[in-house]
Design a protein around this motif. Structure first.
Motif, PDB file in Angstrom:
ATOM      1  N   HIS A 126      42.355  31.291  41.090  1.00 26.62           N
ATOM      2  CA  HIS A 126      40.681  31.287  40.879  1.00 26.62           C
ATOM      3  C   HIS A 126      40.047  30.053  40.670  1.00 26.62           C
ATOM      4  CE1 HIS A 126      40.865  35.109  39.131  1.00 26.62           C
ATOM      5  NE2 HIS A 126      41.442  35.115  38.605  1.00 26.62           N
ATOM      6  N   THR A 127      39.133  29.347  41.369  1.00 28.75           N
ATOM      7  CA  THR A 127      38.326  28.742  41.015  1.00 28.75           C
ATOM      8  C   THR A 127      37.056  28.683  40.014  1.00 28.75           C
ATOM      9  OG1 THR A 127      37.170  28.927  43.259  1.00 28.75           O
ATOM     10  CG2 THR A 127      38.895  27.205  43.270  1.00 28.75           C
ATOM     11  N   LEU A 128      36.893  27.765  39.456  1.00 29.76           N
ATOM     12  CA  LEU A 128      35.424  28.198  39.058  1.00 29.76           C
ATOM     13  C   LEU A 128      34.367  27.108  39.452  1.00 29.76           C
ATOM     14  CD1 LEU A 128      34.008  29.483  36.447  1.00 29.76           C
ATOM     15  CD2 LEU A 128      35.079  28.153  35.452  1.00 29.76           C
ATOM     16  N   ARG A 129      33.353  28.593  39.549  1.00 31.85           N
ATOM     17  CA  ARG A 129      31.668  27.351  40.386  1.00 31.85           C
ATOM     18  C   ARG A 129      30.871  28.199  40.139  1.00 31.85           C
ATOM     19  NH1 ARG A 129      29.372  22.386  40.976  1.00 31.85           N
ATOM     20  NH2 ARG A 129      27.636  22.384  42.586  1.00 31.85           N
ATOM     21  N   THR A 130      30.797  29.495  40.235  1.00 31.82           N
ATOM     22  CA  THR A 130      29.743  30.421  40.503  1.00 31.82           C
ATOM     23  C   THR A 130      30.005  31.293  39.075  1.00 31.82           C
ATOM     24  OG1 THR A 130      31.212  31.907  42.211  1.00 31.82           O
ATOM     25  CG2 THR A 130      30.007  30.493  43.259  1.00 31.82           C
ATOM     26  N   ARG A 131      29.400  32.639  39.245  1.00 33.17           N
ATOM     27  CA  ARG A 131      28.895  33.593  38.532  1.00 33.17           C
ATOM     28  C   ARG A 131      29.796  34.203  38.732  1.00 33.17           C
ATOM     29  NH1 ARG A 131      26.955  39.163  36.701  1.00 33.17           N
ATOM     30  NH2 ARG A 131      26.027  38.854  38.653  1.00 33.17           N
ATOM     31  N   GLY A 132      29.965  34.686  40.228  1.00 34.33           N
ATOM     32  CA  GLY A 132      30.796  35.507  41.105  1.00 34.33           C
ATOM     33  C   GLY A 132      32.524  34.788  39.460  1.00 34.33           C
ATOM     34  N   ASP A 133      32.360  33.487  40.282  1.00 34.04           N
ATOM     35  CA  ASP A 133      34.212  33.254  39.937  1.00 34.04           C
ATOM     36  C   ASP A 133      34.344  33.281  38.382  1.00 34.04           C
ATOM     37  OD1 ASP A 133      34.471  31.988  42.177  1.00 34.04           O
ATOM     38  OD2 ASP A 133      33.982  29.966  41.925  1.00 34.04           O
ATOM     39  N   ALA A 134      33.365  33.053  37.676  1.00 32.12           N
ATOM     40  CA  ALA A 134      34.017  32.860  35.825  1.00 32.12           C
ATOM     41  C   ALA A 134      34.371  35.024  35.772  1.00 32.12           C
ATOM     42  CB  ALA A 134      32.146  32.702  35.835  1.00 32.12           C
ATOM     43  N   ASP A 135      32.670  35.776  36.380  1.00 25.79           N
ATOM     44  CA  ASP A 135      33.428  37.122  36.226  1.00 25.79           C
ATOM     45  C   ASP A 135      35.072  37.214  36.202  1.00 25.79           C
ATOM     46  OD1 ASP A 135      31.302  37.922  35.185  1.00 25.79           O
ATOM     47  OD2 ASP A 135      29.919  38.209  36.827  1.00 25.79           O
ATOM     48  N   ALA A 136      35.318  36.973  37.810  1.00 25.92           N
ATOM     49  CA  ALA A 136      36.491  37.134  38.086  1.00 25.92           C
ATOM     50  C   ALA A 136      37.715  36.680  36.977  1.00 25.92           C
ATOM     51  CB  ALA A 136      36.705  36.354  39.190  1.00 25.92           C
ATOM     52  N   LEU A 137      37.755  35.788  37.150  1.00 24.16           N
ATOM     53  CA  LEU A 137      38.638  34.601  35.516  1.00 24.16           C
ATOM     54  C   LEU A 137      38.270  35.862  34.253  1.00 24.16           C
ATOM     55  CD1 LEU A 137      40.395  32.688  34.956  1.00 24.16           C
ATOM     56  CD2 LEU A 137      37.854  30.878  34.961  1.00 24.16           C
ATOM     57  N   ALA A 138      37.397  35.928  34.348  1.00 26.24           N
ATOM     58  CA  ALA A 138      37.043  36.706  32.816  1.00 26.24           C
ATOM     59  C   ALA A 138      37.749  37.693  32.728  1.00 26.24           C
ATOM     60  CB  ALA A 138      35.962  37.107  32.258  1.00 26.24           C
ATOM     61  N   ALA A 139      38.220  38.195  33.711  1.00 24.62           N
ATOM     62  CA  ALA A 139      38.262  39.560  34.319  1.00 24.62           C
ATOM     63  C   ALA A 139      40.230  39.620  33.763  1.00 24.62           C
ATOM     64  CB  ALA A 139      37.958  40.337  35.555  1.00 24.62           C
ATOM     65  N   ASP A 140      40.424  38.187  35.437  1.00 25.53           N
ATOM     66  CA  ASP A 140      42.364  38.007  35.362  1.00 25.53           C
ATOM     67  C   ASP A 140      42.645  37.806  33.337  1.00 25.53           C
ATOM     68  OD1 ASP A 140      43.703  39.267  36.895  1.00 25.53           O
ATOM     69  OD2 ASP A 140      43.286  36.768  37.800  1.00 25.53           O
ATOM     70  N   LEU A 141      41.403  36.912  32.880  1.00 28.77           N
ATOM     71  CA  LEU A 141      42.469  36.301  31.402  1.00 28.77           C
ATOM     72  C   LEU A 141      42.702  37.599  30.901  1.00 28.77           C
ATOM     73  CD1 LEU A 141      39.735  33.296  30.871  1.00 28.77           C
ATOM     74  CD2 LEU A 141      42.232  32.964  31.085  1.00 28.77           C
ATOM     75  N   SER A 142      41.401  38.769  30.706  1.00 28.92           N
ATOM     76  CA  SER A 142      41.986  40.184  29.748  1.00 28.92           C
ATOM     77  C   SER A 142      43.386  40.441  29.774  1.00 28.92           C
ATOM     78  CB  SER A 142      41.071  40.871  29.764  1.00 28.92           C
ATOM     79  OG  SER A 142      40.377  41.434  30.998  1.00 28.92           O
ATOM     80  N   SER A 143      44.333  40.315  30.591  1.00 25.20           N
ATOM     81  CA  SER A 143      45.302  40.858  31.101  1.00 25.20           C
ATOM     82  C   SER A 143      46.705  39.492  31.560  1.00 25.20           C
ATOM     83  CB  SER A 143      45.224  42.241  32.359  1.00 25.20           C
ATOM     84  OG  SER A 143      45.523  41.582  33.731  1.00 25.20           O
ATOM     85  N   ALA A 144      45.976  38.437  31.209  1.00 24.94           N
ATOM     86  CA  ALA A 144      46.812  37.230  31.338  1.00 24.94           C
ATOM     87  C   ALA A 144      47.207  37.016  29.715  1.00 24.94           C
ATOM     88  CB  ALA A 144      46.191  36.739  31.998  1.00 24.94           C
ATOM     89  N   GLU A 145      48.924  36.694  30.287  1.00 23.02           N
ATOM     90  CA  GLU A 145      49.586  35.985  28.755  1.00 23.02           C
ATOM     91  C   GLU A 145      49.955  34.572  29.054  1.00 23.02           C
ATOM     92  OE1 GLU A 145      53.039  38.219  28.784  1.00 23.02           O
ATOM     93  OE2 GLU A 145      52.111  40.004  29.016  1.00 23.02           O
ATOM     94  N   HIS A 146      50.157  34.278  30.540  1.00 20.16           N
ATOM     95  CA  HIS A 146      50.596  32.838  30.538  1.00 20.16           C
ATOM     96  C   HIS A 146      49.465  32.190  31.774  1.00 20.16           C
ATOM     97  CE1 HIS A 146      52.806  29.112  31.311  1.00 20.16           C
ATOM     98  NE2 HIS A 146      52.175  28.405  31.200  1.00 20.16           N
ATOM     99  N   VAL A 147      48.416  31.741  30.970  1.00 24.58           N
ATOM    100  CA  VAL A 147      47.834  30.891  32.980  1.00 24.58           C
ATOM    101  C   VAL A 147      48.058  29.477  33.194  1.00 24.58           C
ATOM    102  CG1 VAL A 147      45.445  30.119  32.499  1.00 24.58           C
ATOM    103  CG2 VAL A 147      45.473  32.030  31.055  1.00 24.58           C
ATOM    104  N   VAL A 148      47.895  28.663  33.982  1.00 26.12           N
ATOM    105  CA  VAL A 148      48.367  28.043  34.674  1.00 26.12           C
ATOM    106  C   VAL A 148      47.233  26.960  34.806  1.00 26.12           C
ATOM    107  CG1 VAL A 148      49.073  26.105  36.284  1.00 26.12           C
ATOM    108  CG2 VAL A 148      50.336  27.759  34.808  1.00 26.12           C
TER     109      VAL A 148
END
Lengths: 415, 105
Positions: free
Chosen positions: A131-153
């Protein structure tokens, strides 16, 4: 006239903070010409800073970060053309071509197209889960992915990476942050501030590794599975966030002949080298008094807003050069960092207060003058330091170092 | 919803009912009071949502916070009943509130 063409007095390219504020400022300066904003994103203009803070954490929804409610744009006769990009500018004809083939003839153009997130150039940089984080769409995609992640780099120890690390760690995720430099925030802050944030993140369980570079990102079935460091080490993870800065969006301007180099060059009235074309915000390279006269790009709400006001004034007959105090903020955990001024080229620092108490300020000096101050949980210093920044007086350093003495009461240095 | 009366920078007076359950700053922005810049988005990092509350109502509001107090010092127009509108939640308690939006700076 070409097919699908329309005319507008002011065409604003970019619907972020700078573009939106340009339209708002024009209307509050009683400008009554027609205004159109062309924005690449489909959302109404919103504030970007919360994307790595309250919006990412879920504390704020989109409607609470809109710069203005939907009715505002209609009420002020500001046309919003969203989900469209300007792909070419013809300065001689005063026209811009959009990616739907339509053509807009303008009297004035304000380029406020910001930038796009820089991606890792290495192998695997485009895998799912990166992911990158610049737009609302980026943030939504990141937030959705974070909800099932265990280890984030997280790759990059700048503000975006650190703020996102705070959100991810706050959710109880395992977080590893890799920075290529030998300290965090290396580009903008002093060693004291860098080491403070490093210790704070470590205390919250974030693994921070400095001086490491990413060799490649490894996938399995098209999705990120691990990260390989240049040292050969491999770290398994479910998600990678890359926060390594932005690339200014200026290609159509450059193609049209505008002077560009790390953004588009503008003068003190935010005019580009092309007739009737202004540029503001993250993509506008300008000579800044607070940077010791260096040409800089500032990626901040302050700069977007104040440059927007500069152009709105020019278009309503007031030629007031851009000369605003730079300010900035960052929220991580319960730490509020507020900065005023630019530390560029500082040659000395003074620390007020005790980092161990989680409330301190770092003052940046150049030739004995205060050029910037980073205030961590010290709002009083932030407010009182403003009068020193850009002022032609040098503070007494012993008094400055004494946190018991308010900055506003610090005497001038004896000559 | 409470009824709030606002005097803007031009001296115009308008009464409105907030549509939001957020903060007074958000309510003012939603109601189209352009004078409220609120640049930091309600984050206690600037003072561009400064309002002057009719002193009669000051007692109904939550106490002034330390950061809020410090930030208000950056305004040349601060008075005893000055507040940052982003620090005031919209509740029925605000019914009848009168406020003035001071000049910037």
């Amino acid at each position: 006239m070409r097919k699908h063409s329309r005319e507008v007095d002011v065409l604003i390219v970019g619907g972020g903070q700078a573009g939106a504020q340009a339209a708002i400022a024009l209307r509050s300066q009683k400008y009554d010409g027609s205004i159109e904003i062309v924005g690449a994103e489909t959302d109404l203009p919103y504030e970007r800073p919360p994307l790595s803070k309250d919006y990412l954490s879920g504390a704020k929804t989109l409607d609470r970060i809109l710069i203005r409610p939907e009715t505002f744009w209609k009420d002020r006769s500001i046309r919003l053309t969203l989900g469209r990009e300007v792909i070419a500018i013809h300065p001689d004809e005063h026209t811009a071509t959009l990616d739907d083939g339509s053509c807009v003839r303008y009297a004035y153009l304000i380029w406020a197209a910001g930038g796009r997130a820089r991606r890792l150039g290495c192998e695997g940089g485009d895998l799912d889960g990166v992911h990158t984080l610049r737009t609302r769409g980026d943030a939504d995609a990141l937030a959705a992915d974070l909800s099932s992640a265990e280890h984030v780099v997280i790759v990059g120890g700048g503000f975006i990476g650190l703020e996102a690390a705070a959100v991810a760690a706050g959710r109880g995720l395992r977080v590893s942050l890799f920075e290529a430099q030998d300290r965090l925030l290396a580009r903008m802050s002093s060693n004291t501030v860098s080491r403070f944030y490093e210790a704070e993140h470590r205390r919250r369980g974030v693994e921070i590794r400095l001086g490491v570079e990413i060799e490649r990102i490894n996938g399995r079935d098209g999705r990120v599975h691990s990260v390989s460091l240049r040292s050969g080490e491999q770290i398994e993870c479910n998600l990678v966030l890359v926060g390594i800065g932005i690339i200014p969006n200026v290609a159509p301007l450059e193609a049209a002949g505008a002077t560009c180099s790390n953004g588009v060059w503008v003068d003190e009235l935010c005019r580009t080298s092309l007739p009737d074309i202004f540029a503001i915000g993250d993509c506008a390279a300008h000579l800044n008094r607070f940077a010791g006269g260096a040409v800089v790009r500032l990626e901040s709400v302050q700069n977007a807003n104040d440059q927007a006001i500069t152009v709105a004034r020019v278009l309503t007959g007031q030629r007031q050069p851009y000369d605003a105090h730079p300010w900035f903020w960052s929220d991580q955990y319960d730490l509020k960092m507020q900065t005023i001024g630019l530390a560029t080229g500082h040659d000395a620092t003074v620390v007020r207060g005790d980092p161990a108490q989680r409330s301190f300020s770092v003052i940046y000096l150049r030739d004995g003058y205060i050029v910037a101050i980073d205030c961590i949980n010290t709002t009083k210093d932030y407010v009182q330091a403003r009068k020193w920044i850009g002022a032609l007086r040098r503070p007494d350093l012993i008094a400055l170092n004494n946190a018991e003495i308010p900055i506003s009461m610090v005497p001038n240095k004896e000559l | 919803m409470p009824t709030i009366t606002v005097t803007d920078q031009s001296g115009a007076v308008r009464t409105f009912e907030p549509m939001t359950t957020g903060t007074l700053m958000e309510a003012l922005r939603e109601a189209g009071f352009d004078d409220i810049l609120a640049l930091c988005g309600g984050n206690r990092s600037c003072a561009t949502c400064h309002v002057i509350i009719d002193p009669e109502f000051s007692g109904r509001l939550p106490d002034l916070g330390d950061d809020e107090d410090d930030l208000l010092d950056s305004s040349d127009y601060r008075v005893a009943s000055s507040r940052l509108s982003c620090q005031i939640p919209v509740t029925q308690n605000l019914d009848g509130l009168a406020l003035t939006i001071p000049p910037e700076g």
